[in-house]
Each structure stands twice: as C-alpha cells, then as structure tokens.
Design a protein around this motif. Sequence first.
Motif, mmCIF file in Angstrom:
data_model
loop_
_atom_site.group_PDB
_atom_site.id
_atom_site.type_symbol
_atom_site.label_atom_id
_atom_site.label_comp_id
_atom_site.label_asym_id
_atom_site.label_seq_id
_atom_site.Cartn_x
_atom_site.Cartn_y
_atom_site.Cartn_z
ATOM 1 N N ILE A 157 11.431 32.872 1.031
ATOM 2 C CA ILE A 157 12.234 32.153 2.017
ATOM 3 C C ILE A 157 13.446 31.539 1.318
ATOM 4 C CG2 ILE A 157 12.215 30.466 3.874
ATOM 5 C CD1 ILE A 157 10.100 32.687 4.171
ATOM 6 N N HIS A 158 14.635 31.854 1.807
ATOM 7 C CA HIS A 158 15.902 31.387 1.240
ATOM 8 C C HIS A 158 16.037 29.875 1.404
ATOM 9 C CE1 HIS A 158 20.312 31.022 0.808
ATOM 10 N NE2 HIS A 158 20.280 32.216 0.242
ATOM 11 N N GLN A 159 16.772 29.256 0.479
ATOM 12 C CA GLN A 159 16.939 27.815 0.552
ATOM 13 C C GLN A 159 17.579 27.366 1.864
ATOM 14 O OE1 GLN A 159 18.416 29.626 -2.044
ATOM 15 N NE2 GLN A 159 20.452 28.783 -2.497
ATOM 16 N N PHE A 160 17.185 26.191 2.306
ATOM 17 C CA PHE A 160 17.667 25.523 3.513
ATOM 18 C C PHE A 160 17.220 26.199 4.809
ATOM 19 C CE2 PHE A 160 20.715 24.119 0.262
ATOM 20 C CZ PHE A 160 20.677 22.747 0.451
ATOM 21 N N CYS A 161 16.418 27.241 4.748
ATOM 22 C CA CYS A 161 15.931 27.855 5.979
ATOM 23 C C CYS A 161 14.828 27.018 6.615
ATOM 24 C CB CYS A 161 15.394 29.264 5.700
ATOM 25 S SG CYS A 161 16.672 30.487 5.372
ATOM 26 N N ARG A 162 14.650 27.213 7.917
ATOM 27 C CA ARG A 162 13.577 26.564 8.661
ATOM 28 C C ARG A 162 12.677 27.632 9.272
ATOM 29 N NH1 ARG A 162 15.645 23.724 13.308
ATOM 30 N NH2 ARG A 162 17.073 25.490 13.365
ATOM 31 N N ILE A 163 11.371 27.408 9.169
ATOM 32 C CA ILE A 163 10.392 28.299 9.787
ATOM 33 C C ILE A 163 9.661 27.488 10.840
ATOM 34 C CG2 ILE A 163 8.476 29.881 9.394
ATOM 35 C CD1 ILE A 163 10.986 30.589 7.813
ATOM 36 N N GLY A 164 9.802 27.877 12.099
ATOM 37 C CA GLY A 164 9.232 27.099 13.193
ATOM 38 C C GLY A 164 7.720 27.212 13.273
ATOM 39 N N ALA A 165 7.111 26.277 13.983
ATOM 40 C CA ALA A 165 5.659 26.230 14.129
ATOM 41 C C ALA A 165 5.116 27.528 14.721
ATOM 42 C CB ALA A 165 5.262 25.048 15.018
ATOM 43 N N HIS A 166 3.955 27.934 14.235
ATOM 44 C CA HIS A 166 3.224 29.107 14.720
ATOM 45 C C HIS A 166 3.919 30.428 14.390
ATOM 46 C CE1 HIS A 166 0.436 26.541 16.997
ATOM 47 N NE2 HIS A 166 1.493 25.873 17.400
ATOM 48 N N ALA A 167 4.925 30.413 13.535
ATOM 49 C CA ALA A 167 5.564 31.676 13.136
ATOM 50 C C ALA A 167 4.670 32.426 12.152
ATOM 51 C CB ALA A 167 6.929 31.402 12.510
ATOM 52 N N PHE A 168 4.898 33.733 12.073
ATOM 53 C CA PHE A 168 4.158 34.594 11.149
ATOM 54 C C PHE A 168 5.172 35.445 10.397
ATOM 55 C CE2 PHE A 168 2.146 38.498 9.831
ATOM 56 C CZ PHE A 168 0.852 38.140 9.461
ATOM 57 N N ILE A 169 5.156 35.360 9.067
ATOM 58 C CA ILE A 169 6.067 36.139 8.235
ATOM 59 C C ILE A 169 5.258 37.232 7.552
ATOM 60 C CG2 ILE A 169 7.858 36.073 6.477
ATOM 61 C CD1 ILE A 169 8.384 34.245 8.906
ATOM 62 N N GLY A 170 5.598 38.494 7.812
ATOM 63 C CA GLY A 170 4.824 39.618 7.314
ATOM 64 C C GLY A 170 4.985 39.840 5.822
#
Length: 261
Positions: A157-170
């Motif tokens: 995950i790149h700096q300053f990014c946001r990953i929202g709740a309940h997301a799934f990253i493959g």
Amino acid sequence: MAAASIHPTAVVDPGARLGADVRIGAFTLIGAEVEIGDGTIVGPHCSIHGPTRIGQGNHIHGHAAIGGEPQDKKFAGERVELVIGDRNTIREFVTINRGTGDGGGVTRIGDDNWFLAYTHVAHDCNVGSHCVFSNNATLAGHVTVGDHVILSGFTGIHQFCRIGAHAFIGMGAFVNGDVPPFVMVAQDGYGRPRGINAEGLKRRGFDGARTSAIKRAYRAVYVSGDSLADARARLAEMAHDSDDVRAFLDFIDAGERPLLR
C-alpha cells in the motif's frame, strides 16, 4: 493476578512497565518507556522499543521488531510513539515502527488484528480493528486502514493511501490510490477494483438489502462510465436510503489522494 514472568536471558529496561501475567521470552529486549498490558505474551528474540504502549491480551511471536525508529530520512530523533490496542496477534518477523515528528508523531494499531509473518506497518499509520494482514503485506508511511480489512499476501500500500472498512485487497496487489469501503481489489499490475467484498460482508452479517445498496454504489463509481463528479451526485441520492452508501460517499469526499479506479 500473577506478576510478570521474564526469562532469565531477556533484557528489560528499568523504565519499562509490565502488567500482570505478562510473559517475556528468551533473549527478548524490552526498552525504556515501553508499557505492556496485562496478559500479553512476548515470544523469544523480540525487540520492543519505546515510547510504545501495548494493551492487554496481545500475543507477539518470536523475532518481531516492535516500536523501532521510523524508516524516514527526515527523522531526527524527536519523541514519537507507537500505540497498540488489545488482543492482537503479531507473528514472526513482523515490524511495526513508531511515528515521525512531522507526520503526527504516532503509529496506532487497534484491537483484535492478525499480523501474519513478515508484515510491515510503517510510521504514522493508523490501523483499525479486526483486520487481517497476510504474510508479507506492507504498509508505507501515513496509511489509514479501516476496520475489518483483509490484506492478502504480498500486497503493498502506497504512502498516504486510505483503505476503507470491509475492503479486501487480493494477493500481490499494489495499491496507489484510496480504496473505498466494501471494495475488493485484485492484482493487475497496480491493483484495480474488481467488485465488492461480498463474501466478507456476508460473513459479518450484512443482509441482502445492505449488500445490494453497496453494489449499486460500486456500479455508480466503477461501472457506469460516469465522471467521478456525476458518480458522487448519484451516491448522494442513494445515501438517503443507506448508511453504507453514505459511508462510501463520505470516504470519497474526504480523500486527498486520487481514488483507485
């Protein structure tokens, strides 16, 4: 409750504070200004540097490096800290760094997370609760991760990014933009959205009506072909009838980095 149990080969700074029933394994270093809450287990060959506060009931396995200085060339030794909540599982060779002076000064971890082997949380990150970081998942600095997020193995995950709740990253996906809540990202060079995390939402008790509303929001942003401005307008209409769509829209509106599309 019993006093802390410290292996004879461990080194614990006199300035460290250990709660009841804390167990410290062989050859582990506990530095100054480290606080460890009741019932936390620290395995062998770990290092925990302060200022770091760790809550209750955590299990830190062997060779983890917790509370180390940030990997940032601008860091000049200023006082920064790491705060970890309760009941987290931190497996072998995990690294979690303290914050930076110009980045807020604190790295924060919530409760009930799983950090599997070789995962890395960089300086000034903010991780929610009930997340799973699979082996070798990596956060660069200043990343925000919501609750119930799953990062599959070898994700970055790149700096300053946001990953929202309940997301799934493959598995193996590299994320260089914000990922809204509920969205599933799959590997395609840099990761790209590939629908919503329907299976994860089902496991967490989302009913058919909630899931359908989230699907409609996803289609408005990622399938319709509309501009982001037009998609936002459609989401605003849908949000009148769905708190989940409102959360989706609020996440997009709060972003500073580009939305991953």
